[in-house]
Enzyme design. Structure first.
Site, PDB file in Angstrom:
ATOM      1  N   SER A 134       8.631-114.077  10.892  1.00  0.00           N
ATOM      2  CA  SER A 134       9.555-114.593  11.910  1.00  0.00           C
ATOM      3  C   SER A 134       9.513-113.657  13.100  1.00  0.00           C
ATOM      4  O   SER A 134       9.195-112.459  12.942  1.00  0.00           O
ATOM      5  CB  SER A 134      10.968-114.615  11.314  1.00  0.00           C
ATOM      6  OG  SER A 134      11.923-114.810  12.333  1.00  0.00           O
ATOM      7  N   TYR A 147      18.618-110.676   7.688  1.00  0.00           N
ATOM      8  CA  TYR A 147      17.398-111.488   7.840  1.00  0.00           C
ATOM      9  C   TYR A 147      16.318-110.679   8.570  1.00  0.00           C
ATOM     10  O   TYR A 147      15.161-110.651   8.152  1.00  0.00           O
ATOM     11  CB  TYR A 147      17.761-112.764   8.603  1.00  0.00           C
ATOM     12  CG  TYR A 147      16.622-113.740   8.762  1.00  0.00           C
ATOM     13  CD1 TYR A 147      16.188-114.517   7.684  1.00  0.00           C
ATOM     14  CD2 TYR A 147      15.981-113.907   9.986  1.00  0.00           C
ATOM     15  CE1 TYR A 147      15.143-115.425   7.835  1.00  0.00           C
ATOM     16  CE2 TYR A 147      14.951-114.812  10.148  1.00  0.00           C
ATOM     17  CZ  TYR A 147      14.534-115.574   9.071  1.00  0.00           C
ATOM     18  OH  TYR A 147      13.504-116.470   9.222  1.00  0.00           O
TER      19      TYR A 147
HETATM   20  N1  LIG Z   1      13.037-122.848  10.644  1.00  0.00           N
HETATM   21  C1  LIG Z   1      12.713-121.895  11.497  1.00  0.00           C
HETATM   22  O1  LIG Z   1      12.904-122.046  12.716  1.00  0.00           O
HETATM   23  C2  LIG Z   1      12.091-120.628  11.014  1.00  0.00           C
HETATM   24  C3  LIG Z   1      11.733-119.668  11.969  1.00  0.00           C
HETATM   25  C4  LIG Z   1      11.129-118.488  11.547  1.00  0.00           C
HETATM   26  C5  LIG Z   1      10.853-118.293  10.195  1.00  0.00           C
HETATM   27  N2  LIG Z   1      11.226-119.242   9.292  1.00  0.00           N
HETATM   28  C6  LIG Z   1      10.896-118.984   7.884  1.00  0.00           C
HETATM   29  O2  LIG Z   1      10.224-120.106   7.339  1.00  0.00           O
HETATM   30  C7  LIG Z   1      10.494-120.198   5.928  1.00  0.00           C
HETATM   31  C8  LIG Z   1      11.032-121.564   5.591  1.00  0.00           C
HETATM   32  O3  LIG Z   1      12.218-121.781   6.337  1.00  0.00           O
HETATM   33  P1  LIG Z   1      12.863-123.223   6.541  1.00  0.00           P
HETATM   34  O4  LIG Z   1      13.278-123.291   7.950  1.00  0.00           O
HETATM   35  O5  LIG Z   1      11.993-124.265   5.951  1.00  0.00           O
HETATM   36  O6  LIG Z   1      14.192-122.998   5.675  1.00  0.00           O
HETATM   37  P2  LIG Z   1      15.077-123.992   4.800  1.00  0.00           P
HETATM   38  O7  LIG Z   1      14.980-125.370   5.319  1.00  0.00           O
HETATM   39  O8  LIG Z   1      16.406-123.328   4.734  1.00  0.00           O
HETATM   40  O9  LIG Z   1      14.370-123.924   3.362  1.00  0.00           O
HETATM   41  C9  LIG Z   1      14.349-122.714   2.658  1.00  0.00           C
HETATM   42  C10 LIG Z   1      13.685-122.930   1.328  1.00  0.00           C
HETATM   43  O10 LIG Z   1      13.739-121.691   0.604  1.00  0.00           O
HETATM   44  C11 LIG Z   1      14.321-121.966  -0.662  1.00  0.00           C
HETATM   45  N3  LIG Z   1      15.020-120.825  -1.218  1.00  0.00           N
HETATM   46  C12 LIG Z   1      15.994-120.071  -0.655  1.00  0.00           C
HETATM   47  N4  LIG Z   1      16.417-119.148  -1.508  1.00  0.00           N
HETATM   48  C13 LIG Z   1      15.697-119.312  -2.644  1.00  0.00           C
HETATM   49  C14 LIG Z   1      15.687-118.669  -3.897  1.00  0.00           C
HETATM   50  N5  LIG Z   1      16.499-117.646  -4.189  1.00  0.00           N
HETATM   51  N6  LIG Z   1      14.809-119.104  -4.823  1.00  0.00           N
HETATM   52  C15 LIG Z   1      13.990-120.131  -4.557  1.00  0.00           C
HETATM   53  N7  LIG Z   1      13.970-120.789  -3.408  1.00  0.00           N
HETATM   54  C16 LIG Z   1      14.822-120.380  -2.463  1.00  0.00           C
HETATM   55  C17 LIG Z   1      15.258-123.121  -0.414  1.00  0.00           C
HETATM   56  O11 LIG Z   1      15.628-123.715  -1.635  1.00  0.00           O
HETATM   57  P3  LIG Z   1      16.996-124.593  -1.764  1.00  0.00           P
HETATM   58  O12 LIG Z   1      16.665-125.954  -1.245  1.00  0.00           O
HETATM   59  O13 LIG Z   1      17.298-124.553  -3.208  1.00  0.00           O
HETATM   60  O14 LIG Z   1      18.046-123.901  -0.938  1.00  0.00           O
HETATM   61  C18 LIG Z   1      14.380-123.977   0.469  1.00  0.00           C
HETATM   62  O15 LIG Z   1      13.440-124.673  -0.289  1.00  0.00           O
HETATM   63  C19 LIG Z   1      11.470-119.067   5.633  1.00  0.00           C
HETATM   64  O16 LIG Z   1      10.753-117.940   5.181  1.00  0.00           O
HETATM   65  C20 LIG Z   1      12.098-118.775   6.979  1.00  0.00           C
HETATM   66  O17 LIG Z   1      12.602-117.480   7.065  1.00  0.00           O
HETATM   67  C21 LIG Z   1      11.834-120.397   9.665  1.00  0.00           C
END
Ligand SMILES: NC(=O)c1ccc[n+]([C@@H]2O[C@H](COP(=O)([O-])OP(=O)(O)OC[C@H]3O[C@@H](n4cnc5c(N)ncnc54)[C@H](OP(=O)(O)O)[C@@H]3O)[C@@H](O)[C@H]2O)c1
Length: 247
Positions: A134, A147
């Site tokens: 990120s 984070y």
């Molecule tokens: N979206 C953005 O703009 C953005 C920007 C920069 C980086 N990122 C990174 O991209 C990645 C995906 O983010 P996203 O936006 O897709 O987030 P999201 O929609 O919140 O999804 C997060 C995923 O991680 C899972 N998760 C969280 N805690 C967990 C645990 N303890 N064990 C197993 N699974 C777990 C969640 O499972 P549940 O469904 O069970 O909660 C979900 O499947 C992350 O690493 C995030 O930091 C995202």
């Protein structure tokens, strides 16, 4: 993009960028596995995946035994995607336990998964690990100390693994996916605490964009970039992975 014959595991593959990555890897021909941490989430992911072939596993990232059992199957590709944005709040306003939980999920659990899969990859002579990074790994944001610290630690883990195992065929990448339209951004908007929370939903990228780039990183074409922290906004990476240029 051809990943035929490769096995891949995406953590937190039941929604958001993880789910889109499951799709992209499967479309490239990989045999894809993913984790979800509850049965309803697994069922919802299977429904969302439709015709896409992928195997879901019930596992919380913090459950070392469940993760070890899964990872000991051995995978050619690991995408460390699962993460949480919580706790959101200035340092004096958040419980220390929540800070520690964030580090456990976003950093320590990613380390455990990587260590476990690495043993199999080294024994087989190679493998690919993509750590989802990120901009927060490199720039602090108000209210996101946990984070930011977790992602900064993950970025250093990426570099450490490249240093220690790059010569043994381990291709590792840190990959910042941009600002993407997922549930994580819903939580961020609801907090209203920093400039990211003010971004309008219409300005966010679809999850399919970073997913395409992640699948490309898993191909030999990305070999020269191994060991680096990459960003989806990098023009060369976008062109190489077939993403349109940014305006
Ligand atoms: N979206 C953005 O703009 C953005 C920007 C920069 C980086 N990122 C990174 O991209 C990645 C995906 O983010 P996203 O936006 O897709 O987030 P999201 O929609 O919140 O999804 C997060 C995923 O991680 C899972 N998760 C969280 N805690 C967990 C645990 N303890 N064990 C197993 N699974 C777990 C969640 O499972 P549940 O469904 O069970 O909660 C979900 O499947 C992350 O690493 C995030 O930091 C995202």
């Amino acid at each position: 993009m051809k990943l035929t014959g490769k096995t891949a595991l995406v953590t937190g593959g039941n929604r958001g960028i993880g789910l889109a990555t499951v799709r992209a890897l499967a479309e490239a021909g990989a045999e894809v596995h993913f984790t979800a941490r509850s049965a309803p989430n697994l069922t919802a992911a299977r429904r969302d995946l439709g015709e896409t072939q992928a195997t879901g596993h019930l596992a919380n990232m913090t459950d070392r035994i469940a993760m070890a059992t899964l990872l000991d199957q051995g995978f050619d590709i690991l995408v460390n995607n699962a993460a949480v944005i919580a706790p959101i709040g200035r340092i004096l306003d958040i419980p220390a336990e929540d800070w520690a939980t964030s580090i456990d999920i976003n950093l320590t659990s990613a380390f455990h998964a990587t260590q476990r899969v690495l043993a199999h990859m080294v024994a087989r002579g190679g493998g690919t690990i993509v750590n989802i990074s990120s901009g927060a790994a490199h720039r602090p944001q108000e209210g996101w100390s946990a984070y930011c610290a977790g992602k900064a630690g993950l970025a250093m883990l990426t570099r450490s693994i490249h240093l220690e195992y790059g010569a043994q065929g381990i291709r590792i990448f840190g990959f910042a996916p941009g600002v993407v339209d997922t549930d994580m951004q819903v939580a961020i908007r609801a907090s209203g605490i920093n400039p990211v929370s003010k971004l309008p939903r219409e300005s966010l990228a679809p999850a399919s964009e970073p997913a395409r780039a992640i699948a490309w990183l898993c191909t030999p074409a990305a070999d020269p970039l191994a060991g680096q922290e990459l960003d989806v906004r990098n023009p060369e990476l976008r062109a190489a992975s077939g993403l349109p240029p940014l305006p």
